[in-house]
Design an enzyme around this catalytic site. Structure first.
Site, PDB file in Angstrom:
ATOM      1  N   ASP A 106       0.895  -1.104   0.109  1.00  0.00           N
ATOM      2  CA  ASP A 106       0.197  -0.034  -0.008  1.00  0.00           C
ATOM      3  C   ASP A 106       0.901   1.334   0.042  1.00  0.00           C
ATOM      4  O   ASP A 106       1.661   1.505   0.931  1.00  0.00           O
ATOM      5  CB  ASP A 106      -1.083   0.054   1.180  1.00  0.00           C
ATOM      6  CG  ASP A 106      -1.886   1.103   1.087  1.00  0.00           C
ATOM      7  OD1 ASP A 106      -1.923   2.057   0.030  1.00  0.00           O
ATOM      8  OD2 ASP A 106      -2.751   1.463   1.799  1.00  0.00           O
TER       9      ASP A 106
HETATM   10  C1  BGC Z   1      -4.456   3.710   0.212  1.00  0.00           C
HETATM   11  C2  BGC Z   1      -5.089   2.638  -0.643  1.00  0.00           C
HETATM   12  C3  BGC Z   1      -4.898   3.043  -2.145  1.00  0.00           C
HETATM   13  C4  BGC Z   1      -3.884   3.584  -2.134  1.00  0.00           C
HETATM   14  C5  BGC Z   1      -3.567   4.109  -3.866  1.00  0.00           C
HETATM   15  C6  BGC Z   1      -3.241   4.546  -0.060  1.00  0.00           C
HETATM   16  O1  BGC Z   1      -2.947   5.694   0.611  1.00  0.00           O
HETATM   17  O2  BGC Z   1      -4.245   3.553   1.723  1.00  0.00           O
HETATM   18  O3  BGC Z   1      -6.146   2.354  -0.113  1.00  0.00           O
HETATM   19  O4  BGC Z   1      -5.570   2.091  -2.855  1.00  0.00           O
HETATM   20  O5  BGC Z   1      -3.262   4.677  -1.610  1.00  0.00           O
HETATM   21  O6  BGC Z   1      -4.189   5.154  -4.077  1.00  0.00           O
END
Ligand code: BGC
Length: 764
Positions: free
Chosen positions: A285
């Site tokens: 993530d």
């Molecule tokens: C979030 C994710 C998301 C990713 C990409 C992160 O900050 O926790 O849920 O998919 O960003 O945008």
């Protein structure tokens, strides 16, 4: 240019033509076998690297110049880039500009719709309508794939028991059984029949694991739970998504028991791959590989990259740590190149399955995009699903016995529509509505206007802002209310108060909104409150005073129409809460499947498990929601079939619509194991059915008990049931249930153990 061979020829890379064995008819593995030896170490690491484009970001942008990196083969995937033309342009850089012409993957946060926005996931879950939820993901995938996307960063299946956590809005709520059911249909919805179909995108189940258990509901905070709680409450929805074929898994930001997920080998390899048989790839993530350093789990870039790769994390989103550190680590012999090959193989396999080597531009089709995005049939599906997600929390006047205020008559003379969310286009689509165009959303004011005849006047007044101290608009609102027959009061949170990095330390209505409700109430006019929010709120005063309350979450593009459909009775509300609404923040975490404790609450005995000031009861329990009609539940009957394989046990309950309107009811079925080698919750959801009944109609609702329904991680951590007494409950929510008892014999228990062992083997 439909095949990589062709690209190689066009590019004139004669030396690379040893991949002549990569033909369209070869099984994917063979193609990867041929491609891997052609790749330099840097190109391999490029496949493990995912960067945001320059469109929008959900965190710090780590690198500039990503376009040059694409041409240099240093990037395997891009996120935050969509539309057919833009993805085509970027794809060209990879396919025509890079040495091996390996196509890019395009990922994006397609969470509750892509262009056509559906209710936030917590709202979708409140529909308890698996078909509708799957349809929402199917439509999202259809739109996203037409805009060049291959990969959705969903479903988020984190169980959340703490409404302070802003991301509770993004999941299915507090229950594991429902969470699993929704995880499965979301994956099916995103991925369609199979990857490679033009309207299918890869799912990325997230955030693995237990991100929702952040201490104190503060985002990114530490998680500290027992292995039993992890396995029993938090892990099953991820496993359900994997079983449903989720192509990818995204790690979480949190640590569990001192080990951050992005460096957690037990999670990413032992459980995910070895226990569950996951064959797709794992993505971090965002910059969570980099965050291994502030976590205090890695000292520097190199050790963070090594920890993550060795744990089983294939693709680095945005940190750039793999790119920065892996080449040297391989040269130093710290990381074996074979480990990198494994990750590359997993990623390439998906690119092949998506058909990108045959035609890298197949998803970036401007004509398909034009005819697909926000089609009228998608908008009407969004309206239909939005109204199913609305939960009627109260409808009986202040005593609960007065004549219900809702539905409103379309022939009312004057309706006052008051509140900061009554005409708030931006808020309607909620958080994580990344590609959604809020300007196209329908507000409640627009929805109501579309319903009423020329004989009805709507007097609109903002009343106050969502989150400040000013009462300057109160007077105008009070005047509007005084002139009206009925007041509809739209209050709640702004979209940005939920989602990522949006934890709150209070669950009260923000700003002066509750004061506004009190002032309007004083006019003596009948009041229906319409809540828009992404988490349970503490609304005791409102519950005690106003006539009717509708929980509408953030309903998406067609939200205003959907609410108006319910307000005026064109749709009979059928949603049920999938999270507990507390009376007070002090009760949090509060959830229905709690333990009994050794001193269950006795109001007359001080030394029992309770608060001095309030009861342990929630304001609204899990599973709760009313209808414009009323359903009555008959006795619960447990019927056992003692055949050779004694696993047939059914639960039957008659549900009758005794009102005068047709309606849908979510009939819920719960189990309690009274005594175990470890203690069991007072109730656990094990089944539900959404049924539709005409006035006066009844249905014998039947649930078949599966061995899983009685099973848990026993004292020795083996999974299965234990013989003994059970209670079965059926009801309209987790509180107001009918009960029956039965005993599980040693013989049946042994048989269930046998069946479960077989099922587990199938998974491996
Ligand atoms: C979030 C994710 C998301 C990713 C990409 C992160 O900050 O926790 O849920 O998919 O960003 O945008």
């Amino acid at each position: 240019m439909r095949h990589i061979l062709l690209f190689l020829l066009i590019a004139g890379i004669i030396s690379a033509c040893s991949n002549a064995s990569i033909t369209a008819h070869d099984p994917i593995e063979k193609k990867i076998d041929s491609l891997l030896p052609l790749m330099t170490l840097e190109e391999k690491i490029g496949q493990l690297s995912l960067y945001t484009s320059d469109w929008d970001v959900t965190g710090p942008t780590m690198r500039a110049g990503y376009k040059d990196d694409i041409k240099a083969g240093k990037v395997g995937a891009i996120f935050n880039a969509y539309t057919a033309n833009y993805t085509k342009d970027l794809q060209k850089l990879a396919v025509e500009g890079s040495r091996l012409h390996i196509p890019l993957l395009f990922g994006y946060d397609v969470i509750h719709g892509h262009r056509t926005i559906f209710p936030i996931p917590l709202g979708l879950a409140s529909s308890w309508d698996l078909e509708a939820i799957e349809k929402s993901a199917r439509i999202a995938a259809t739109e996203a794939s037409a805009e060049g996307l291959h990969w959705a960063y969903g479903p988020m299946v984190d169980i959340a028991r703490d409404p302070r956590w802003g991301r509770i809005a993004e999941g299915a709520g507090e229950d594991t059984y429902l969470g699993c059911a929704i995880a499965r249909v979301m994956v099916k919805g995103y991925q369609g029949e199979k990857l490679g179909q033009l309207n299918s995108v890869m799912a990325s189940v997230k955030h693995f694991a237990a991100y929702g258990a952040a201490l104190a509901g503060r985002d990114y905070n530490t998680v500290d739970i027992s292995e039993r709680t992890l396995r029993e409450i938090y892990l099953p929805p991820y496993e359900a998504a994997v079983d449903a074929g989720a192509a990818t898994v995204m790690t979480s930001f949190n640590e569990i028991d001192g080990v951050p997920s992005s460096g957690n080998k037990v999670l990413l390899t032992d459980i995910l791959r070895k226990e569950w048989g996951f064959t797709g790839f794992v993505v971090s993530d965002y910059t969570s590989i980099m965050e291994l350093i502030p976590h205090g789990f890695a000292a520097d870039t190199a050790s963070a990259a090594a920890e993550a790769l060795e744990a089983g994390l294939d693709m680095d989103m945005q940190a750039g740590f793999y790119q920065a550190a892996l080449p040297k680590l391989v040269k130093q012999g710290v990381i074996q190149e074979g480990l990198i090959d494994e990750s590359v193989r997993r990623i390439l396999r998906k690119k092949f399955e998506l058909g990108l080597f045959k035609d890298p531009y197949r998803y970036s089709d401007a004509a398909r995009e034009k005819e697909t995005v926000m089609k009228p049939e998608f908008l009407s599906a969004a309206r239909e699903i939005a109204r199913k997600s609305i939960v009627l929390l109260k409808n009986g006047g202040t005593t609960g016995k007065e004549k219900p205020l809702l539905p409103l008559s379309a022939s009312l003379k004057r309706i006052a529509l008051i509140g900061p969310l009554a005409d708030a286009k931006r808020e309607m689509i909620g958080s994580w509505s990344a590609a959604g165009d809020w300007k196209k959303s329908v507000t409640l004011l627009e929805g109501i206007k579309s319903k009423i005849s020329s004989g009805t006047q709507v007097i609109y007044a903002r009343g106050c802002n969502i989150n400040d101290d000013s009462t300057k608009y109160f007077a105008e609102a009070i005047q509007a209310a005084s002139q009206a027959d009925v007041v509809v009061l739209a209050v709640g949170e702004s979209a940005s108060m939920t989602g990522e990095a949006a934890s709150r330390s209070t669950l009260d209505l923000p700003g002066v909104q509750e004061k506004l409700v009190e002032e309007i109430y004083k006019t003596g006019k009948p009041v229906a409150v319409v809540l828009m929010n992404g988490r349970p709120l503490t609304i005791n005063w409102i519950d005690q005073h106003v006539s009717s309350i509708l929980e509408t979450w953030f309903l998406g593009t067609e939200g205003g129409y959907a609410i108006a459909d319910v307000l005026f009775g064109d749709y009979n509300p059928s949603g049920k809460l999938t999270v507990t609404f507390p009376q007070s923040l002090g009760q949090v975490p509060i959830f229905y499947n709690a333990k009994n404790t050794g001193r269950p609450r006795d109001p007359n005995n001080k030394y029992t498990s309770k608060y001095l000031d309030i009861s342990n009861e929630p304001l609204y329990p899990f599973g709760y929601g009313l209808s414009y009609t009323s359903f009555i539940y008959g006795d619960v009957v447990v019927s056992k079939k003692e055949s050779q394989d004694q696993n047939e046990m059914t639960i039957i309950c008659r549900v009758t619509n005794q009102g005068n309107k047709a309606g849908e009811e979510v009939v819920q079925f719960y189990v309690r194991d009274l005594v175990g080698s470890v203690t069991r919750p007072v109730k656990e959801l094990k089944g539900f059915q959404k049924i539709k009944l005409a006035p006066g109609e009844f249905k014998e609702v039947t649930f078949t008990l599966h061995p899983n329904d009685l099973s848990f991680y026993r004292g020795d951590m083996s999974f299965g049931p234990e013989a003994g007494k059970f209670q079965i409950f059926v009801g309209p929510n987790s509180r107001d249930v009918k009960q029956a008892d039965f005993e599980l014999t040693e013989k049946t228990k042994a048989h269930y153990d046998f069946l479960l062992a077989g099922e587990r083997k199938k998974n491996l």
